[in-house]
Design a protein around this motif. Structure first.
Motif, PDB file in Angstrom:
ATOM      1  N   HIS A   1      11.923  -0.740  -7.452  1.00  0.00           N
ATOM      2  CA  HIS A   1      12.940  -0.446  -8.469  1.00  0.00           C
ATOM      3  C   HIS A   1      12.392   0.496  -9.530  1.00  0.00           C
ATOM      4  O   HIS A   1      13.059   1.448  -9.950  1.00  0.00           O
ATOM      5  CB  HIS A   1      13.434  -1.745  -9.114  1.00  0.00           C
ATOM      6  CG  HIS A   1      14.511  -1.537 -10.122  1.00  0.00           C
ATOM      7  ND1 HIS A   1      14.253  -1.301 -11.459  1.00  0.00           N
ATOM      8  CD2 HIS A   1      15.867  -1.499  -9.991  1.00  0.00           C
ATOM      9  CE1 HIS A   1      15.389  -1.160 -12.107  1.00  0.00           C
ATOM     10  NE2 HIS A   1      16.378  -1.272 -11.246  1.00  0.00           N
ATOM     11  N   LEU A   2      11.157   0.240  -9.960  1.00  0.00           N
ATOM     12  CA  LEU A   2      10.526   1.101 -10.965  1.00  0.00           C
ATOM     13  C   LEU A   2      10.454   2.543 -10.469  1.00  0.00           C
ATOM     14  O   LEU A   2      10.755   3.486 -11.210  1.00  0.00           O
ATOM     15  CB  LEU A   2       9.127   0.565 -11.267  1.00  0.00           C
ATOM     16  CG  LEU A   2       8.232   1.437 -12.151  1.00  0.00           C
ATOM     17  CD1 LEU A   2       8.858   1.648 -13.520  1.00  0.00           C
ATOM     18  CD2 LEU A   2       6.851   0.802 -12.286  1.00  0.00           C
ATOM     19  N   LEU A   3      10.070   2.727  -9.224  1.00  0.00           N
ATOM     20  CA  LEU A   3       9.983   4.080  -8.659  1.00  0.00           C
ATOM     21  C   LEU A   3      11.352   4.754  -8.644  1.00  0.00           C
ATOM     22  O   LEU A   3      11.459   5.973  -8.842  1.00  0.00           O
ATOM     23  CB  LEU A   3       9.411   4.010  -7.245  1.00  0.00           C
ATOM     24  CG  LEU A   3       7.932   3.628  -7.143  1.00  0.00           C
ATOM     25  CD1 LEU A   3       7.569   3.265  -5.702  1.00  0.00           C
ATOM     26  CD2 LEU A   3       7.028   4.737  -7.652  1.00  0.00           C
ATOM     27  N   ASP A   4      12.406   3.958  -8.435  1.00  0.00           N
ATOM     28  CA  ASP A   4      13.757   4.519  -8.399  1.00  0.00           C
ATOM     29  C   ASP A   4      14.249   4.982  -9.770  1.00  0.00           C
ATOM     30  O   ASP A   4      15.226   5.729  -9.850  1.00  0.00           O
ATOM     31  CB  ASP A   4      14.749   3.478  -7.857  1.00  0.00           C
ATOM     32  CG  ASP A   4      14.610   3.262  -6.357  1.00  0.00           C
ATOM     33  OD1 ASP A   4      13.988   4.116  -5.690  1.00  0.00           O
ATOM     34  OD2 ASP A   4      15.108   2.224  -5.864  1.00  0.00           O
ATOM     35  N   GLN A   5      13.591   4.531 -10.828  1.00  0.00           N
ATOM     36  CA  GLN A   5      14.061   4.855 -12.180  1.00  0.00           C
ATOM     37  C   GLN A   5      13.656   6.253 -12.639  1.00  0.00           C
ATOM     38  O   GLN A   5      14.127   6.717 -13.674  1.00  0.00           O
ATOM     39  CB  GLN A   5      13.542   3.823 -13.196  1.00  0.00           C
ATOM     40  CG  GLN A   5      13.933   2.390 -12.897  1.00  0.00           C
ATOM     41  CD  GLN A   5      15.412   2.250 -12.599  1.00  0.00           C
ATOM     42  OE1 GLN A   5      16.254   2.545 -13.455  1.00  0.00           O
ATOM     43  NE2 GLN A   5      15.741   1.814 -11.383  1.00  0.00           N
ATOM     44  N   MET A   6      12.753   6.912 -11.895  1.00  0.00           N
ATOM     45  CA  MET A   6      12.262   8.218 -12.331  1.00  0.00           C
ATOM     46  C   MET A   6      12.380   9.247 -11.221  1.00  0.00           C
ATOM     47  O   MET A   6      12.062   8.950 -10.066  1.00  0.00           O
ATOM     48  CB  MET A   6      10.806   8.097 -12.796  1.00  0.00           C
ATOM     49  CG  MET A   6      10.690   7.521 -14.193  1.00  0.00           C
ATOM     50  SD  MET A   6       9.016   7.045 -14.631  1.00  0.00           S
ATOM     51  CE  MET A   6       8.988   5.348 -14.073  1.00  0.00           C
ATOM     52  N   PRO A   7      12.833  10.463 -11.554  1.00  0.00           N
ATOM     53  CA  PRO A   7      13.019  11.513 -10.535  1.00  0.00           C
ATOM     54  C   PRO A   7      11.709  12.230 -10.230  1.00  0.00           C
ATOM     55  O   PRO A   7      11.620  13.453 -10.295  1.00  0.00           O
ATOM     56  CB  PRO A   7      14.019  12.462 -11.209  1.00  0.00           C
ATOM     57  CG  PRO A   7      13.678  12.359 -12.661  1.00  0.00           C
ATOM     58  CD  PRO A   7      13.277  10.908 -12.889  1.00  0.00           C
TER      59      PRO A   7
ATOM     60  N   PHE B   1       0.829  -1.201   0.000  1.00  0.00           N
ATOM     61  CA  PHE B   1       0.000   0.000   0.000  1.00  0.00           C
ATOM     62  C   PHE B   1       0.872   1.265   0.000  1.00  0.00           C
ATOM     63  O   PHE B   1       0.533   2.261  -0.636  1.00  0.00           O
ATOM     64  CB  PHE B   1      -0.939   0.011   1.211  1.00  0.00           C
ATOM     65  CG  PHE B   1      -1.965  -1.087   1.187  1.00  0.00           C
ATOM     66  CD1 PHE B   1      -2.446  -1.584  -0.014  1.00  0.00           C
ATOM     67  CD2 PHE B   1      -2.443  -1.636   2.365  1.00  0.00           C
ATOM     68  CE1 PHE B   1      -3.371  -2.600  -0.046  1.00  0.00           C
ATOM     69  CE2 PHE B   1      -3.379  -2.666   2.340  1.00  0.00           C
ATOM     70  CZ  PHE B   1      -3.844  -3.153   1.127  1.00  0.00           C
ATOM     71  N   ARG B   2       2.002   1.223   0.710  1.00  0.00           N
ATOM     72  CA  ARG B   2       2.902   2.377   0.712  1.00  0.00           C
ATOM     73  C   ARG B   2       3.462   2.631  -0.689  1.00  0.00           C
ATOM     74  O   ARG B   2       3.479   3.773  -1.178  1.00  0.00           O
ATOM     75  CB  ARG B   2       4.055   2.153   1.701  1.00  0.00           C
ATOM     76  CG  ARG B   2       4.958   3.376   1.866  1.00  0.00           C
ATOM     77  CD  ARG B   2       6.212   3.044   2.643  1.00  0.00           C
ATOM     78  NE  ARG B   2       7.126   2.218   1.889  1.00  0.00           N
ATOM     79  CZ  ARG B   2       7.954   2.686   0.947  1.00  0.00           C
ATOM     80  NH1 ARG B   2       7.962   3.969   0.639  1.00  0.00           N
ATOM     81  NH2 ARG B   2       8.770   1.854   0.305  1.00  0.00           N
ATOM     82  N   LEU B   3       3.913   1.555  -1.332  1.00  0.00           N
ATOM     83  CA  LEU B   3       4.456   1.685  -2.684  1.00  0.00           C
ATOM     84  C   LEU B   3       3.385   2.137  -3.671  1.00  0.00           C
ATOM     85  O   LEU B   3       3.665   2.928  -4.588  1.00  0.00           O
ATOM     86  CB  LEU B   3       5.063   0.349  -3.135  1.00  0.00           C
ATOM     87  CG  LEU B   3       6.341  -0.075  -2.407  1.00  0.00           C
ATOM     88  CD1 LEU B   3       6.724  -1.491  -2.811  1.00  0.00           C
ATOM     89  CD2 LEU B   3       7.481   0.889  -2.704  1.00  0.00           C
ATOM     90  N   GLN B   4       2.154   1.652  -3.511  1.00  0.00           N
ATOM     91  CA  GLN B   4       1.081   2.080  -4.405  1.00  0.00           C
ATOM     92  C   GLN B   4       0.777   3.563  -4.213  1.00  0.00           C
ATOM     93  O   GLN B   4       0.416   4.256  -5.163  1.00  0.00           O
ATOM     94  CB  GLN B   4      -0.158   1.220  -4.180  1.00  0.00           C
ATOM     95  CG  GLN B   4       0.001  -0.191  -4.722  1.00  0.00           C
ATOM     96  CD  GLN B   4      -1.207  -1.080  -4.476  1.00  0.00           C
ATOM     97  OE1 GLN B   4      -1.935  -0.900  -3.500  1.00  0.00           O
ATOM     98  NE2 GLN B   4      -1.411  -2.031  -5.363  1.00  0.00           N
ATOM     99  N   GLY B   5       0.933   4.057  -2.988  1.00  0.00           N
ATOM    100  CA  GLY B   5       0.796   5.486  -2.765  1.00  0.00           C
ATOM    101  C   GLY B   5       1.857   6.266  -3.518  1.00  0.00           C
ATOM    102  O   GLY B   5       1.585   7.335  -4.089  1.00  0.00           O
ATOM    103  N   GLU B   6       3.079   5.727  -3.567  1.00  0.00           N
ATOM    104  CA  GLU B   6       4.146   6.366  -4.334  1.00  0.00           C
ATOM    105  C   GLU B   6       3.861   6.291  -5.835  1.00  0.00           C
ATOM    106  O   GLU B   6       4.184   7.224  -6.582  1.00  0.00           O
ATOM    107  CB  GLU B   6       5.494   5.707  -4.018  1.00  0.00           C
ATOM    108  CG  GLU B   6       5.982   5.939  -2.603  1.00  0.00           C
ATOM    109  CD  GLU B   6       6.184   7.411  -2.295  1.00  0.00           C
ATOM    110  OE1 GLU B   6       6.831   8.117  -3.098  1.00  0.00           O
ATOM    111  OE2 GLU B   6       5.678   7.869  -1.245  1.00  0.00           O
ATOM    112  N   LEU B   7       3.260   5.193  -6.280  1.00  0.00           N
ATOM    113  CA  LEU B   7       2.897   5.083  -7.694  1.00  0.00           C
ATOM    114  C   LEU B   7       1.881   6.157  -8.096  1.00  0.00           C
ATOM    115  O   LEU B   7       1.918   6.674  -9.210  1.00  0.00           O
ATOM    116  CB  LEU B   7       2.333   3.690  -7.989  1.00  0.00           C
ATOM    117  CG  LEU B   7       3.346   2.550  -8.052  1.00  0.00           C
ATOM    118  CD1 LEU B   7       2.630   1.203  -8.119  1.00  0.00           C
ATOM    119  CD2 LEU B   7       4.274   2.710  -9.267  1.00  0.00           C
ATOM    120  N   VAL B   8       0.971   6.487  -7.191  1.00  0.00           N
ATOM    121  CA  VAL B   8       0.011   7.556  -7.468  1.00  0.00           C
ATOM    122  C   VAL B   8       0.753   8.887  -7.632  1.00  0.00           C
ATOM    123  O   VAL B   8       0.456   9.680  -8.530  1.00  0.00           O
ATOM    124  CB  VAL B   8      -1.047   7.650  -6.356  1.00  0.00           C
ATOM    125  CG1 VAL B   8      -1.923   8.888  -6.538  1.00  0.00           C
ATOM    126  CG2 VAL B   8      -1.920   6.395  -6.353  1.00  0.00           C
TER     127      VAL B   8
END
Length: 304
Positions: free
Chosen positions: A263-269, A59-66
């Motif tokens: 990892h996907l989140l780390d690929q974009m600033p 859920f934390r990561l999905q919040g970051e995806l938003v």
């Protein structure tokens, strides 16, 4: 998820705050609810705690995806993510968790069927190019143009000359995409021989999952070693600086999902995009408005 013990946190009346909390619980997928269910006495307390930690992190990561989605939309970034791997490697599971909370107008999935007779006569990349993103969009390819280096090659749906032409063309095709402003990220989901067999057996025994097994999937199981050779050649010849391959260890499905999303989140600033506060407007009411009752024969029977 925290209960609204102090309604000052939400600015809502106590009963409304509780209602909002319960609505959020209801938004959890049935699959999550089942996994949270502690009726399974065979699970240890440690196992249940591990599941809870998994969902908390998901859920934390999905919040970051938003937040990432908002940033992509705001900056008009263009992203393509390829998910490749053997059958039952877990590609669909991670794609589902990525898209679960996102706007389908911003983040969409391209899962192309086998090419038809007309598409077989086109430039190989043509049908994939039609699904590339416009500005402010993310496209997830559930399998991609790498079908030629994998299933098509192993199953004999193309010639070795066509495979060789693919290997010559794909680095330039991907460099062209990157030069055009598309960020291209490629994931290979890696599982063991034993794990794939176990997942296939589980699908055979589960009536809700049998549809996932096609005759092609069963044949791929027999040709495990051929797929290994094809995969190794693919990774070696298409790993380029502009679009490298990333290998996700996927024997543990839950860890693979979390690792891939992180990892996907780390690929974009990306950064959180500030949004104006939303005010719910007052409904306009008219003295002469009369709501007509719905005819009883139109109402769905309330069986539950």
């Amino acid at each position: 998820m925290t209960r609204p013990d102090d309604d000052r946190a939400t600015g809502a009346e106590p009963d409304l705050a509780e209602r909002l909390f319960l609505d959020r619980l209801d938004s959890l997928d049935e699959e999550l609810e089942l996994e949270f269910d502690d009726r399974d006495a065979g699970r240890s307390a440690e196992s249940r705690d591990e599941r809870r930690r998994y969902f908390q992190e998901l859920f934390r990561l999905q919040g970051e995806l938003v937040k990432l989605q908002d940033w992509v939309q705001h900056t008009r970034h263009k992203v393509v993510i390829l998910f490749e791997g053997r059958d039952a490697a877990g590609k669909g599971g991670v794609i589902k968790r990525i898209t679960q909370r996102l706007n389908p107008r911003v983040c969409r999935v391209a899962a192309l069927p086998a090419p038809n007779d007309r598409e077989r006569t086109q430039w190989y990349f043509q049908r994939y190019a039609a699904h590339l993103p416009a500005a402010g969009e993310i496209v997830l390819f559930d399998r991609s143009w790498y079908n030629r280096a994998g299933v098509e090659r192993v199953m004999g749906f193309c010639t070795e000359a066509e495979v060789e032409e693919f290997f010559r063309s794909v680095p330039e095709f991907e460099r062209m995409l990157v030069r055009s402003g598309i960020q291209l990220i490629k994931y290979w989901f890696s599982i063991t021989d034993e794990e794939q067999e176990a997942r296939f057996v589980a699908r055979i025994q589960d009536p809700l999952k049998q549809w996932k097994l096609s005759p092609m999937d069963l044949e791929s199981r027999r040709r495990w070693e051929d797929y290994t050779v094809a995969k190794e050649a693919m990774l070696e010849r298409t790993h380029i600086a502009e679009a490298p391959w990333w290998v996700v260890q996927a024997v543990d499905k839950k860890k693979a999902r979390l690792n891939c999303i992180a990892h996907l989140l780390d690929q974009m600033p990306y950064a959180e995009v500030e949004r104006p506060a939303i005010q719910l407007p007052q409904r306009v009411r008219h003295a002469d408005y009369l709501r007509h009752p719905v005819p009883q024969d139109l109402i769905v029977p309330e069986r539950y």
